[in-house]
Design a protein around this motif. Structure first.
Motif, short mmCIF file in Angstrom:
data_model
loop_
_atom_site.label_atom_id
_atom_site.label_comp_id
_atom_site.label_asym_id
_atom_site.label_seq_id
_atom_site.Cartn_x
_atom_site.Cartn_y
_atom_site.Cartn_z
N ARG A 48 58.78 83.25 76.71
CA ARG A 48 58.43 84.41 77.54
C ARG A 48 57.99 83.96 78.91
NH1 ARG A 48 53.91 87.66 79.04
NH2 ARG A 48 52.48 86.05 78.32
N CYS A 49 58.51 84.62 79.96
CA CYS A 49 58.05 84.36 81.32
C CYS A 49 56.66 84.97 81.47
CB CYS A 49 59.01 84.98 82.34
SG CYS A 49 58.41 84.86 84.03
N VAL A 50 55.70 84.14 81.90
CA VAL A 50 54.32 84.62 81.98
C VAL A 50 54.14 85.62 83.11
CG1 VAL A 50 53.31 82.58 80.91
CG2 VAL A 50 53.64 82.62 83.39
N ARG A 51 55.11 85.71 84.05
CA ARG A 51 54.97 86.64 85.16
C ARG A 51 55.55 88.01 84.82
NH1 ARG A 51 56.23 81.94 87.93
NH2 ARG A 51 54.42 81.05 88.97
N CYS A 52 56.77 88.06 84.28
CA CYS A 52 57.43 89.36 84.09
C CYS A 52 57.74 89.66 82.63
CB CYS A 52 58.70 89.43 84.93
SG CYS A 52 59.99 88.33 84.32
N SER A 53 57.39 88.73 81.73
CA SER A 53 57.63 88.91 80.30
C SER A 53 59.10 88.91 79.91
CB SER A 53 56.96 90.19 79.76
OG SER A 53 55.57 89.98 79.67
ZN LIG Z 1 59.74 86.22 85.18
#
Ligand SMILES: [Zn+2]
Length: 63
Positions: A48-53
Motif C-alpha cells: 500500500r502507498c502510504v500517501r494515497c493508499s
Molecule cells: Zn501513492
C-alpha cells in the motif's frame, strides 16, 4: 509491462489465510467453481502507498 493472465484464488472454508494467484484465464467447471486442479499457485504480497493508499500486488517467486 509484460502481463500474463491469471486470477486470485478464493480458498473459502479451506483458506490458508493469504491470497494466492493462479496462472491462466479463469475458467469455470461444471458446478461453477474455478478450474484450478494441478495449477501452480503463487503467494501474493500487497503493498500500500502510504500517501494515497494505492495498492500494488506482487507474487513471490515460485521454485
Ligand atoms: Zn501513492
Amino acid at each position: 509491462m509484460d502481463l500474463e493472465p491469471g486470477f486470485i484464488e478464493d480458498g473459502g472454508e479451506h483458506s490458508h489465510g493469504y491470497g494466492r494467484w493462479i496462472e491462466g484465464t479463469l475458467k469455470l467447471g461444471l458446478f461453477g467453481g474455478a478450474r484450478r486442479l494441478g495449477k501452480a499457485r503463487w503467494i501474493i504480497d500487497a503493498f500500500r502507498c502510504v500517501r494515497c493508499s494505492h495498492l500494488e500486488l506482487f507474487v513471490r517467486p515460485n521454485d
